[in-house]
Design a protein around this motif. Structure first.
Motif, short mmCIF file in Angstrom:
data_model
loop_
_atom_site.label_atom_id
_atom_site.label_comp_id
_atom_site.label_asym_id
_atom_site.label_seq_id
_atom_site.Cartn_x
_atom_site.Cartn_y
_atom_site.Cartn_z
N PRO A 322 -17.79 -0.22 36.32
CA PRO A 322 -17.70 -0.83 37.66
C PRO A 322 -18.03 -2.32 37.67
N LYS A 323 -19.07 -2.73 36.95
CA LYS A 323 -19.43 -4.17 36.94
C LYS A 323 -18.33 -5.00 36.27
N GLN A 324 -17.79 -4.46 35.19
CA GLN A 324 -16.72 -5.18 34.50
C GLN A 324 -15.48 -5.28 35.40
N LYS A 325 -15.24 -4.21 36.17
CA LYS A 325 -14.10 -4.24 37.10
C LYS A 325 -14.28 -5.32 38.16
N GLN A 326 -15.52 -5.49 38.60
CA GLN A 326 -15.79 -6.55 39.60
C GLN A 326 -15.40 -7.91 39.06
N LEU A 327 -15.74 -8.15 37.80
CA LEU A 327 -15.41 -9.44 37.20
C LEU A 327 -13.89 -9.60 37.10
N MET A 328 -13.20 -8.52 36.71
CA MET A 328 -11.74 -8.61 36.59
C MET A 328 -11.09 -8.81 37.97
N ALA A 329 -11.63 -8.13 38.98
CA ALA A 329 -11.07 -8.29 40.33
C ALA A 329 -11.25 -9.73 40.80
N ALA A 330 -12.39 -10.32 40.46
CA ALA A 330 -12.61 -11.72 40.84
C ALA A 330 -11.63 -12.64 40.10
N MET A 331 -11.32 -12.29 38.85
CA MET A 331 -10.36 -13.10 38.09
C MET A 331 -8.95 -13.00 38.67
N ALA A 332 -8.64 -11.80 39.22
CA ALA A 332 -7.26 -11.53 39.68
C ALA A 332 -6.84 -12.41 40.85
N VAL A 333 -7.82 -13.05 41.51
CA VAL A 333 -7.51 -13.93 42.63
C VAL A 333 -6.76 -15.17 42.16
N ASP A 334 -7.03 -15.58 40.92
CA ASP A 334 -6.44 -16.82 40.41
C ASP A 334 -5.05 -16.58 39.83
N ALA A 335 -4.17 -17.56 40.07
CA ALA A 335 -2.82 -17.47 39.51
C ALA A 335 -2.83 -17.87 38.04
N ALA A 336 -3.73 -18.78 37.69
CA ALA A 336 -3.84 -19.27 36.30
C ALA A 336 -5.16 -18.76 35.73
N PRO A 337 -5.52 -19.13 34.49
CA PRO A 337 -6.83 -18.72 33.98
C PRO A 337 -7.95 -19.09 34.95
N SER A 338 -8.95 -18.23 35.06
CA SER A 338 -10.05 -18.50 35.98
C SER A 338 -11.08 -19.38 35.31
N THR A 339 -11.72 -20.24 36.09
CA THR A 339 -12.85 -20.97 35.51
C THR A 339 -14.10 -20.14 35.74
N VAL A 340 -14.99 -20.16 34.75
CA VAL A 340 -16.22 -19.39 34.87
C VAL A 340 -17.01 -19.88 36.09
N ALA A 341 -16.94 -21.19 36.33
CA ALA A 341 -17.67 -21.76 37.48
C ALA A 341 -17.21 -21.12 38.79
N ASP A 342 -15.88 -20.97 38.97
CA ASP A 342 -15.36 -20.32 40.19
C ASP A 342 -15.82 -18.87 40.27
N LEU A 343 -15.80 -18.19 39.14
CA LEU A 343 -16.17 -16.77 39.14
C LEU A 343 -17.62 -16.58 39.54
N VAL A 344 -18.46 -17.49 39.06
CA VAL A 344 -19.89 -17.44 39.40
C VAL A 344 -20.04 -17.51 40.93
N THR A 345 -19.34 -18.46 41.55
CA THR A 345 -19.43 -18.62 43.01
C THR A 345 -18.86 -17.38 43.70
#
Ligand SMILES: Nc1ncnc2c1ncn2[C@@H]1O[C@H](COP(=O)(O)OP(=O)(O)OP(=O)(O)O)[C@@H](O)[C@H]1O
Ligand SMILES: [Mg+2]
Length: 394
Positions: A322-345
């Motif tokens: 579940p926690k790993q899925k949360q990170l992937m779902a947060a990444m899925a918002v971006d059209a290009a590679p996600s920045t770790v800084a954005d994911l943190v926020t």
């Protein structure tokens, strides 16, 4: 249309009807074969890229060509083994033994050098718990390459096999698929055996294939790995090659696409070989007869997308906690590679290290990778679309 004539090959490692867009890698492989036949050496090759771009089928084809030239080849698909190096050694030994027994030049020419080579392969294998096979062969284990130290044993093995290879102007090549999952000590041992061979102009090569992390994984194992290989980024096909990959198998099978239908299918596949095969296969099934029409293509895209969701995406998504899925779902918002800084926020964390456990776990599972420092992306093409499409149910 007639299912017995359906030319498409959706599925991991399935040889496509036309191996499109890989001419450069294939000619590099052919060149190595030709140089070896003239007693010259060259560089090992390392293929890396996203899921489903065609690394395995390319590796298989390179091996097929090496086999056709009489080379001694062994292929292993690396896995995260619980028994680590022992298991990896046993698999390699099994493959090598069978390769040595079937290598054409060696079957016909049992010189002293060939016997010495076979004896060393045999003792390397016995040490790995495989064999001995000498009850049916004339060769006894030589006792070499059997210290139990993988690195030394592989070096002995290569050193003993080389004189016999040279005699027949052939090479030995190990083909390792999913090389990012290879046991770390086996990887280091292979890299140093290959390095030593390169320094001595010995005909021993390692052909690898794996995810985009491969160049970094190899560089971490051995600093010289960066220069050791001809690295090839295996990417999606160009627009023209994608068109060929879809249209030419149909033409060979006596069918064709309405141009608009072909464009629709190409637009959905985005040049990814696996997607092209899935949509091509569905279009063939949906169409009552040639030409494949726009309506058939629309239905094929719907059914093909369902199939991809089940075969390619859902199985990988389900591997995550579940926690790993949360990170992937947060990444899925971006059209290009996600920045770790954005994911943190986005995830309401305080600092990048709050994410690093899940990030590392997902990298280890082969679901994401870091294209650059501070960036994260999916290893499965269009995974973000899948997550967004199913955001209500996931
Ligand atoms: N050059 C190509 N042209 C057309 N189709 C291809 C090509 N290469 C591969 N394919 C098709 O793409 C699909 C995936 O191929 P393959 O299993 O080799 O990919 P892969 O990169 O090894 O994927 P993974 O990372 O999941 O192991 C198969 O259905 C195969 O038939
Ligand atoms: Mg593969």
């Amino acid at each position: 249309m007639d299912p017995t004539r359906n030319p498409y090959t959706p599925g991991a490692g399935r040889t496509p009807p036309a191996l499109v867009g890989r001419a450069s890698e294939l000619s590099a492989g052919d060149l190595l074969v030709q140089r070896t036949a003239s007693g010259l050496s060259g560089r090992s090759m390392m293929l890396y890229g996203l899921r489903g771009v065609g690394k395995t089928v390319l590796l298989n084809e390179l091996r097929r060509r090496a086999d056709a030239a009489g080379w001694l080849t062994a292929m292993v698909e690396a896995k995260h083994d619980r028994k680590g190096a022992d298991q990896a050694r046993a698999r390699l030994a099994r493959e090598l033994t069978s390769a040595a027994r079937s290598a054409q030049p060696w079957r016909t020419k049992a010189s002293d050098k060939v016997k010495a080579a076979l004896g060393t392969i045999e003792s390397f294998s016995v040490k790995a718990g495989v064999g001995p096979f000498s009850a049916t062969a004339t060769v006894a284990p030589s006792g070499r390459a059997a210290s139990g130290n993988l690195e030394l044993d592989l070096e002995d093995l290569v050193a003993d096999v080389v004189p016999a290879l040279r005699e027949s102007s052939i090479a030995m090549a190990l083909f390792i698929d999913e090389i990012q999952d290879l046991d770390a000590s086996m990887l280091s041992a292979l890299l140093s055996a290959q390095h030593r061979a390169a320094q001595n102009d010995w005909p021993f090569y390692v052909f690898g294939a794996g995810l985009p992390v491969v160049p970094a994984t190899l560089a971490e194992a051995r600093s010289y790995a960066e220069r050791q290989f001809d690295y090839r980024h295996i990417d999606r096909l160009s627009a023209e090659d994608a068109r060929t990959a879809l249209a030419s198998p149909a033409a060979t099978a006596g069918a064709r696409f309405d141009p608009e239908a072909l464009d629709l299918l190409l637009g959905s596949a985005h040049g990814y070989p696996y997607f092209l095969q899935v949509y091509g296969d569905q279009a063939w099934q949906c169409s009552p007869n040639s030409p494949i029409q726009v309506g058939d293509a629309r239905l094929a895209i719907e059914l093909g997308t369902d199939e991809l969701d089940r075969s390619l995406f859902a199985s990988r998504w389900e591997r995550a906690t579940p926690k790993q899925k949360q990170l992937m779902a947060a990444m899925a918002v971006d059209a290009a590679p996600s920045t770790v800084a954005d994911l943190v926020t986005r995830l309401g964390k305080r600092k990048p290290s709050d994410l690093s456990v899940f990030r590392d776990e997902l990298i280890k599972k082969g679901l994401i990778y870091a294209p650059e420092r501070g960036l994260l992306d999916f290893t499965v093409p269009l995974m973000a679309d899948f997550i967004q499409r199913h955001s209500n149910e996931l």
